[in-house]
Design an enzyme around this catalytic site. Structure first.
Site, PDB file in Angstrom:
ATOM      1  N   ASP A 255      -3.075   5.818  -1.197  1.00  0.00           N
ATOM      2  CA  ASP A 255      -4.494   5.564  -1.379  1.00  0.00           C
ATOM      3  C   ASP A 255      -5.057   6.342  -2.562  1.00  0.00           C
ATOM      4  O   ASP A 255      -4.786   7.540  -2.724  1.00  0.00           O
ATOM      5  CB  ASP A 255      -5.236   5.964  -0.092  1.00  0.00           C
ATOM      6  CG  ASP A 255      -6.726   5.801  -0.201  1.00  0.00           C
ATOM      7  OD1 ASP A 255      -7.195   4.656  -0.254  1.00  0.00           O
ATOM      8  OD2 ASP A 255      -7.440   6.840  -0.247  1.00  0.00           O
ATOM      9  N   GLU A 287      -2.751   2.482  -5.014  1.00  0.00           N
ATOM     10  CA  GLU A 287      -4.127   2.120  -5.350  1.00  0.00           C
ATOM     11  C   GLU A 287      -4.540   3.070  -6.464  1.00  0.00           C
ATOM     12  O   GLU A 287      -4.474   4.295  -6.292  1.00  0.00           O
ATOM     13  CB  GLU A 287      -5.069   2.283  -4.166  1.00  0.00           C
ATOM     14  CG  GLU A 287      -6.503   1.906  -4.539  1.00  0.00           C
ATOM     15  CD  GLU A 287      -7.528   2.318  -3.492  1.00  0.00           C
ATOM     16  OE1 GLU A 287      -8.587   1.668  -3.430  1.00  0.00           O
ATOM     17  OE2 GLU A 287      -7.283   3.291  -2.761  1.00  0.00           O
TER      18      GLU A 287
END
Length: 590
Positions: A255, A287
């Site tokens: 993330d 990400e």
């Protein structure tokens, strides 16, 4: 496991355990066990403390800091009593794996399905859906973070104990059983992990080791984690290896790595993970708002390509607030670039990034990009959590679905998307602290004050309270929704597309080369790729309300979005709100 982990309760021969904690600056640390006398821990070099003792699986323990509170083990593998409770000794060797011969498919053949365990009925609920997903054509599920968080429910990005599955989901063995069952259905399992911050409740690292954080860099979540410290790096890298080995996850999605203030950490993580898993196929996906293509050249398999999502969202809905403003001037042209080159922004400035962002990505394979029309972020970060099926005409949704599922990039569906669910997915929390719950509620509503639709304070009061149990309940999928005619029709359409992808295309995606992409009018695109068997795939999509001229083919019709498969190509251009795909066989393409 003891050879891989530096932190936590580590098994030794003869039923003994070694407990280790990095707590530099503490004058002393004591191991407390619920059913045994306290045991002073021994100081080791570089701020480490350890103790060896008998501790059977299930032993409850914690650490008493010499100049601070009593805390759970930050590397706890399970908790009893939420994040502030007792840590639990876990015997990872006790689980009897059923599918030891499992081998994951090559990454370019992936069809990813993102899900939240709680909103999909918990571990049991997801297990009950595995056969349906496999039949649908999904071969990879991506689970939103499970690391222990404070309270009754959470998206998972507020985790504070990265090694411990949250109690609300079940025991470590029950989580392993889900992975095992997925493998039995031919489905790989990825886990979303958060290494850029901790949640706002239950993080004791500030008391244990203030050096865990930097004082010179701040993030939206507080002080930045100090990855310059080797124990800090090891804590997270060993966590990645832990999930992939002890739980046999097939991959990780990291993330918001743009919030990690260290240029070398991600490279080291990739190297050590690859070394630890050996010849196993393991996926590492990012990400990363910076669109750093260099990360994808060697260290990582792919990145979520938010550029594609944003272009599609503008084309389907006409919205242009916030980050959508960077795509609203030419959404079709920008989508064409993404289909041909990967990122839309490859160094250029935009309204929201005046300094520019991104690096050239045209040299990367299509499989380096995970394309989506919905994600937990893009749905749940809306004030009212609306899904695309509630915002756009269903014809446009079907057209975008064809483009998403047949293009060579790795497609990702968000749970319920396969049947055009219209249930919201809201931002929800279950923090036990009333003060924190209030702060989250007020902060959430304040965040949307800059949006015209919520400029009125009374309108902002309609934004659901994240901590209200009804907010979580409203976000859970309802199996009965799938029985509606529109939803059944959509799921059948998705199944047809995924069958075509699997049987006609997937084996030839790895190494596919773009042959160009361009606009069709103001709201459409046409893109081509040469697949590795020499065939040519062409996809055209028109999201506007009028037909546009479109060159047919080359090749035979593969699929179209308006009425299913046909035997001939259209003669008068591409119809409004429709998409079509052609495939030219290798002999004809030559």
């Amino acid at each position: 496991m003891s050879q891989r982990l530096s932190f936590g309760a580590l098994p030794l021969p003869g039923g003994r355990m070694r407990f280790r904690l990095w707590a530099p600056g503490q004058p002393g640390v004591t191991l407390e066990r619920r059913d045994a006398a306290p045991l002073p821990m021994q100081a080791e070099p570089d701020g480490w403390w350890s103790a060896e003792t008998e501790a059977a699986p299930g032993t409850r323990y914690r650490y008493a800091l010499g100049n601070g509170p009593t805390v759970p083990d930050p590397a706890s593998h399970a908790q009893d009593g939420d994040v502030d409770g007792w840590s639990v000794v876990v015997d990872h060797a006790a689980y009897a794996w059923q599918h030891n011969d499992w081998k994951a498919h090559p990454w370019p053949r992936s069809v990813v399905y993102e899900l939240h365990l709680g909103a999909m009925g918990g571990l049991r609920g997801v297990m009950d859906e595995l056969q349906r997903l496999a039949t649908l054509g999904v071969n990879t599920i991506e689970i939103m973070p499970v690391a222990d968080f404070a309270g009754s429910c959470n998206w998972g990005y507020d985790g504070v104990l990265p090694y411990a599955p949250d109690e609300t989901y079940g025991t470590p063995d029950e989580l392993k059983a889900l992975v095992d069952a997925a493998h039995g259905h031919g489905i790989a399992v990825m886990l979303d992990v958060v290494y850029n911050h901790f949640g706002p409740a239950g993080n004791y690292w500030h008391s244990i080791a203030p050096d865990f954080f930097r004082k010179d860099i701040h993030t939206p979540w507080g002080d930045a984690i100090d990855f310059r410290e080797k124990p800090v790096r090891d804590f997270f890298i060993e966590n990645a290896i832990f999930w992939l080995t002890e739980y046999r996850f097939d991959g990780l999605r990291l993330d918001a790595v743009h919030a990690i203030a260290d240029e070398t950490f991600l490279h080291e993580l990739s190297e050590r993970v690859r070394a630890a898993v050996g010849s196993r196929t393991v996926y590492l996906v990012l990400e990363n708002e910076t669109n750093d293509a260099a990360r994808l050249e060697r260290d990582f398999d792919a990145q979520w390509n938010d550029d594609v999502h944003h272009c599609l969202h503008v084309l389907l809905t006409g919205e242009h607030d916030a980050y959508y403003a960077d795509y609203a001037d030419d959404p079709a042209g920008r989508l064409a670039r993404a289909l041909a080159e990967g990122f839309v922004y490859q160094g250029e400035a935009s309204r929201n990034h005046a300094e520019g962002r991104g690096k050239p990505s045209v040299h990367l394979p299509p499989s380096a990009f995970v394309n989506s029309m919905q994600t937990h972020d893009q749905v749940g970060n809306r004030a009212l959590g609306e899904r695309i099926a509630a915002l756009a005409p269903i014809e446009n949704v079907r057209a975008a679905t064809l483009l998403l599922l047949l293009a060579p990039q790795v497609p990702m569906l968000f749970m319920g998307e396969e049947y055009a669910s219209k249930r919201p997915f809201l931002f929800f929390t279950g923090f036990p602290s009333p003060d924190l719950a209030k702060a989250v509620r007020e902060g959430r509503r304040k965040e949307f004050a800059r949006f015209p639709a919520f400029a009125d304070p009374h309108r902002r009061e309609l934004i659901p309270d994240p901590n209200d149990p009804k907010t979580f309940e409203a976000s859970c999928l309802d199996p009965a929704e799938r029985q509606q005619p529109e939803q059944e029709h959509m799921e059948s359409f998705v199944s047809t597309l995924l069958r075509l992808r699997r049987m006609r295309l997937a084996a030839h995606y790895e190494g596919a080369k773009p042959l160009g992409a361009g606009k069709l009018g103001e709201h459409g695109v046409r893109a081509q790729w040469k697949l590795t068997d020499g065939s040519v795939l062409t996809i055209a999509a028109q999201f506007g309300g009028e037909a546009v001229p479109c060159e047919a083919g080359p090749g035979r019709l593969l699929a179209e979005s308006r009425s299913g498969l046909e035997d001939s190509v259209p003669e008068h251009g591409l119809a409004a709100r429709s998409a079509i795909a052609w495939l030219q066989q290798p002999d004809a393409a030559a």
